[in-house]
Design a protein around this motif. Structure first.
Motif, PDB file in Angstrom:
ATOM      1  N   THR A  14      41.898  43.493  54.760  1.00 22.70           N
ATOM      2  CA  THR A  14      41.219  42.862  53.625  1.00 22.70           C
ATOM      3  C   THR A  14      41.214  43.793  52.419  1.00 22.70           C
ATOM      4  O   THR A  14      41.458  43.359  51.286  1.00 22.70           O
ATOM      5  CB  THR A  14      39.780  42.484  54.017  1.00 22.70           C
ATOM      6  OG1 THR A  14      39.816  41.647  55.182  1.00 22.70           O
ATOM      7  CG2 THR A  14      39.097  41.728  52.889  1.00 22.70           C
ATOM      8  N   VAL A  15      40.935  45.068  52.640  1.00 24.84           N
ATOM      9  CA  VAL A  15      40.927  46.044  51.545  1.00 24.84           C
ATOM     10  C   VAL A  15      42.330  46.226  50.976  1.00 24.84           C
ATOM     11  O   VAL A  15      42.519  46.289  49.751  1.00 24.84           O
ATOM     12  CB  VAL A  15      40.344  47.381  52.036  1.00 24.84           C
ATOM     13  CG1 VAL A  15      40.547  48.487  51.001  1.00 24.84           C
ATOM     14  CG2 VAL A  15      38.859  47.232  52.355  1.00 24.84           C
ATOM     15  N   ASP A  16      43.325  46.308  51.849  1.00 25.13           N
ATOM     16  CA  ASP A  16      44.702  46.521  51.393  1.00 25.13           C
ATOM     17  C   ASP A  16      45.209  45.370  50.534  1.00 25.13           C
ATOM     18  O   ASP A  16      46.088  45.555  49.684  1.00 25.13           O
ATOM     19  CB  ASP A  16      45.630  46.710  52.594  1.00 25.13           C
ATOM     20  CG  ASP A  16      45.417  48.038  53.298  1.00 25.13           C
ATOM     21  OD1 ASP A  16      44.768  48.930  52.717  1.00 25.13           O
ATOM     22  OD2 ASP A  16      45.896  48.178  54.449  1.00 25.13           O
ATOM     23  N   ALA A  17      44.667  44.191  50.749  1.00 19.91           N
ATOM     24  CA  ALA A  17      45.120  43.015  50.009  1.00 19.91           C
ATOM     25  C   ALA A  17      44.549  42.944  48.596  1.00 19.91           C
ATOM     26  O   ALA A  17      44.968  42.086  47.808  1.00 19.91           O
ATOM     27  CB  ALA A  17      44.754  41.747  50.766  1.00 19.91           C
ATOM     28  N   LYS A  18      43.601  43.828  48.276  1.00 20.61           N
ATOM     29  CA  LYS A  18      42.949  43.800  46.971  1.00 20.61           C
ATOM     30  C   LYS A  18      43.310  45.055  46.169  1.00 20.61           C
ATOM     31  O   LYS A  18      43.574  46.113  46.736  1.00 20.61           O
ATOM     32  CB  LYS A  18      41.431  43.732  47.146  1.00 20.61           C
ATOM     33  CG  LYS A  18      40.943  42.455  47.818  1.00 20.61           C
ATOM     34  CD  LYS A  18      41.192  41.239  46.925  1.00 20.61           C
ATOM     35  CE  LYS A  18      40.695  39.969  47.594  1.00 20.61           C
ATOM     36  NZ  LYS A  18      40.956  38.769  46.737  1.00 20.61           N
ATOM     37  N   PRO A  19      43.280  44.945  44.841  1.00 19.99           N
ATOM     38  CA  PRO A  19      43.524  46.131  44.018  1.00 19.99           C
ATOM     39  C   PRO A  19      42.315  47.055  44.042  1.00 19.99           C
ATOM     40  O   PRO A  19      41.225  46.669  44.494  1.00 19.99           O
ATOM     41  CB  PRO A  19      43.736  45.539  42.616  1.00 19.99           C
ATOM     42  CG  PRO A  19      42.938  44.266  42.628  1.00 19.99           C
ATOM     43  CD  PRO A  19      43.043  43.735  44.027  1.00 19.99           C
TER      44      PRO A  19
END
Length: 276
Positions: A14-19
């Motif tokens: 989830t974190v990796d998918a966001k800037p």
């Protein structure tokens, strides 16, 4: 208005998918064995009842003589800190893995022959965990995951409103660990408990405020950089694994630190120095 993280979600994905600079809203429930490396300016806010739990539930126990055993425990000892000194009543105080029966921490002994009520033994060579007490009708958990939050150069991260428990953090490290490369984190209004090493190992410019840091295996809190603010925390009942206080067990320890501010903390009932 942030991105929701549910108990069944993978935090890192989830974190990796966001800037960088995203806000994550952690839903109530047990988020088990999650470990996340945040990005700069990320914010994690826990809903009431949001628990990060670094352990797994053990099932499949069988009787072995006077003991109980469960196989297939391939998590291994992880990182050991060989220079850690243990009291004689807790010979594996510097091993990260722990065992809990209905949230009660058991003493990790060095051999199966030392087993008794309230004690357990991890045979790492055979991937087996042994205990003397009958595990049936009890919730048995063993800590597996090393860190909840691990900083690798991320600055200005905020962690707020979470309960973090039962992480297999190596001795001298923490469930939240930043090191010198991760600056200006804010860690506030969290409860961190039942983790092996420490709750937090803070970096430069960190603000650690209004947390309840208790029942760590080694030490409540470690600060290892300059310009830390540690304010309004309760730091209590730490060094439950009997790490020798003359080595580094107790409430807090601050090293390589200038510009440290300690204000309004309630530090009590630790085995060892409250403030070192």
């Amino acid at each position: 208005s942030g991105t929701t993280i549910n108990p069944w979600d993978n935090w890192q994905d989830t974190v990796d998918a966001k800037p960088p600079g995203a806000t994550f809203c952690i839903k109530s429930g047990i988020h088990r064995m999650q470990e996340v490396t945040p990005k700069s300016n990320d914010t994690f806010i826990g809903e009431s009842g949001a628990i990060m739990n670094g352990s797994k539930i053990l099932t499949g126990w069988t009787k072995s003589g006077s003991d109980w055993v469960v196989s297939g425990q391939t998590q291994g000892p992880g990182e050991l800190k060989g220079i850690g000194k243990c009291w004689s009543n807790s010979p594996r105080c510097n091993y990260p893995n722990e065992l809990f029966t209905n949230n009660k921490r058991l003493v990790h002994v060095a051999s199966r022959s030392e087993l008794a009520s309230g004690k357990w033994f991890f045979d790492y060579g055979a991937d087996k965990i042994y205990m003397r007490d009958d595990p049936r009708n009890s919730k048995i958990e063993t800590s597996v995951t090393s860190f909840a939050f691990y900083g690798q150069g991320a600055d200005y991260v905020t962690i707020k409103g979470l309960t973090i428990e039962k992480y297999a953090s190596p001795i001298q490290k923490g469930a939240i660990v930043g090191y010198n490369a991760s600056h200006n984190w804010t860690v506030e209004h969290n409860e961190i408990r039942y983790t092996q090493g420490s709750s937090i190992r803070g970096g430069c410019g960190w603000k650690i405020t209004k947390n309840y840091l208790h029942h760590m295996g080694q030490i409540g809190l470690v600060g290892a950089c300059s310009n830390l603010v540690v304010e309004g925390n309760e730091i209590a009942y730490n060094d439950t694994n009997y790490v020798d206080p003359s080595w580094e067990g107790g409430g807090t320890k601050f090293i390589w630190t200038g510009g440290l501010v300690l204000r309004g903390n309630y530090v009590h009932d630790n085995l060892g120095p409250g403030l070192w």
